[in-house]
Design an enzyme around this catalytic site. Structure first.
Site, mmCIF file in Angstrom:
data_model
loop_
_atom_site.group_PDB
_atom_site.id
_atom_site.type_symbol
_atom_site.label_atom_id
_atom_site.label_comp_id
_atom_site.label_asym_id
_atom_site.label_seq_id
_atom_site.Cartn_x
_atom_site.Cartn_y
_atom_site.Cartn_z
ATOM 1 C CD GLU A 126 -3.125 -0.711 -0.057
ATOM 2 O OE1 GLU A 126 -3.397 0.691 -0.166
ATOM 3 O OE2 GLU A 126 -3.505 -1.347 -0.734
ATOM 4 C CB CYS A 160 -1.170 7.521 0.298
ATOM 5 S SG CYS A 160 -2.385 6.772 1.356
#
Length: 356
Positions: A126, A160
């Site tokens: 991720e 993010c």
């Protein structure tokens, strides 16, 4: 541990009973980031334990270590105290670790994947993002600016999935920029404990502060104008003023590379094809959003954007019932929801010949 559970069964092919078993992978090494240390640990901890695996985490965050020591599953959760990069590298290459799960930067993801390749262990990545937010001419510029004030600058932009890259239709771009700049100027920057009105704190480590300010300095040298902000304010601390670079040319570093700070860039487009092309013209694909009142356009554009999560008329809204993950350089792991369990378990096919 081999706590297998029958997930499906049937005669495939005839006279052969096929049973599919879902099994734990074994030992899972987990590496979590500094921007949300406790939350990201929980996102990994839950599916690892639910799948029946054990967990080893090189946590260097005291609050995370304390929380895990109090966990009722502490016997299956092992925290390796020490510097995360060193301990994490050892976990990634260790032959007795069956899987490595990482939430971190793209560079860290590449390094972990290379280290894990030696033992061919499963890797859950991720990684970073550069989320585009496409605003079409039928959207409300004021509502979009108000929403992106939070969606782009939450956690000081150290997020993010932040809406850090706006693509505004050229017919509304001027009004949108004026409203966005006005919204961003209302943000209070300061030390988090200075008061409840503080919304933007400092960059976490000094190295990251230098990275963010360096990117803004290069953009300024390239002639990219800003509607507000522009760098570090006077005074101590690793603070960066919330910044809105505008009229950003296609391919500019500030619009392509993940900055991970309080920066929202604004580009313009003329039609739907250009919006999709420019939105996807980055190496990352964590999340994206589309703002329009046209339902057909919303569905068509969202389906074409190369991002793991695409939201319509919102951004940075999370739900534990749906998966969170990216495409391209943003990795291929999935957190949250039942889909996360697929990453931390394996399937075994057992076939019985029962012909008589």
């Amino acid at each position: 541990m081999r706590a297998s559970t029958s997930m499906a069964a049937g005669d495939h092919p005839g006279h052969h009973l096929s049973v599919i078993l879902r099994e734990p992978l074994g030992v899972t090494g987990v590496i979590t980031p500094w921007n949300y240390p406790l939350l990201m640990a929980a996102w990994k901890l839950a599916p690892v334990l639910a799948a029946g695996d054990t967990l080893v985490d090189p946590a260097d965050h005291p609050e995370v270590r304390r929380t895990r020591r109090r966990s009722p599953a502490a016997r299956r959760v092992n925290v390796v105290n020490g510097y995360g990069a060193i301990a994490g590298a050892r976990l990634a290459e260790h032959p007795d670790v069956d899987m490595i799960a990482l939430t971190c930067s793209v560079a860290s993801g590449r390094a972990v994947a290379r280290a894990a390749a030696g033992s061919l262990k499963r890797v859950h990545l991720e990684l970073g993002g550069k989320a585009p937010a496409a605003i079409f001419p039928d959207a409300d510029p004021a509502a979009a600016a108000s929403a992106l004030r939070v969606a782009g600058l939450w956690n000081s932009g150290q997020e993010c999935g932040a809406a850090c890259r706006v693509l505004a239709h050229d017919s509304i771009a001027e009004e949108f920029v004026e409203r966005l700049a006005g919204e961003v100027r209302t943000l209070a920057v300061g030390e988090p404990r200075a008061g409840e009105d503080v919304e933007v704190g400092p960059m976490a480590p000094r190295a990251h502060f230098d990275r963010v300010t360096g990117c803004l300095e290069r953009a300024e040298a390239e002639g990219v104008p800003v509607a507000t902000g522009g760098g570090a304010p006077d005074g101590p601390g690793y603070f960066v003023a919330p910044t809105v670079p505008v009229d950003v040319p296609e391919g500019a570093e500030v619009a392509r590379e993940e900055i991970f700070g309080p920066v929202i860039t604004v580009e313009t487009f003329t039609d739907e094809e250009e919006a999709v092309r420019r939105a996807d013209d980055v190496p990352l694909g964590r999340s994206a959003s589309v703002r329009t009142e046209n339902a057909r356009r919303a569905h068509a554009v969202a389906a074409r954007l190369d991002s793991g999560t695409v939201r319509v008329n919102s951004h940075l809204v999370l739900a534990s019932e749906v998966p969170w993950g990216g495409f391209k350089g943003s990795g291929y792991g999935r957190d949250l929801s039942a889909y996360a369990l697929d990453d931390y378990a394996r399937t075994e096919h057992v076939m019985h010949n029962h012909e008589r």
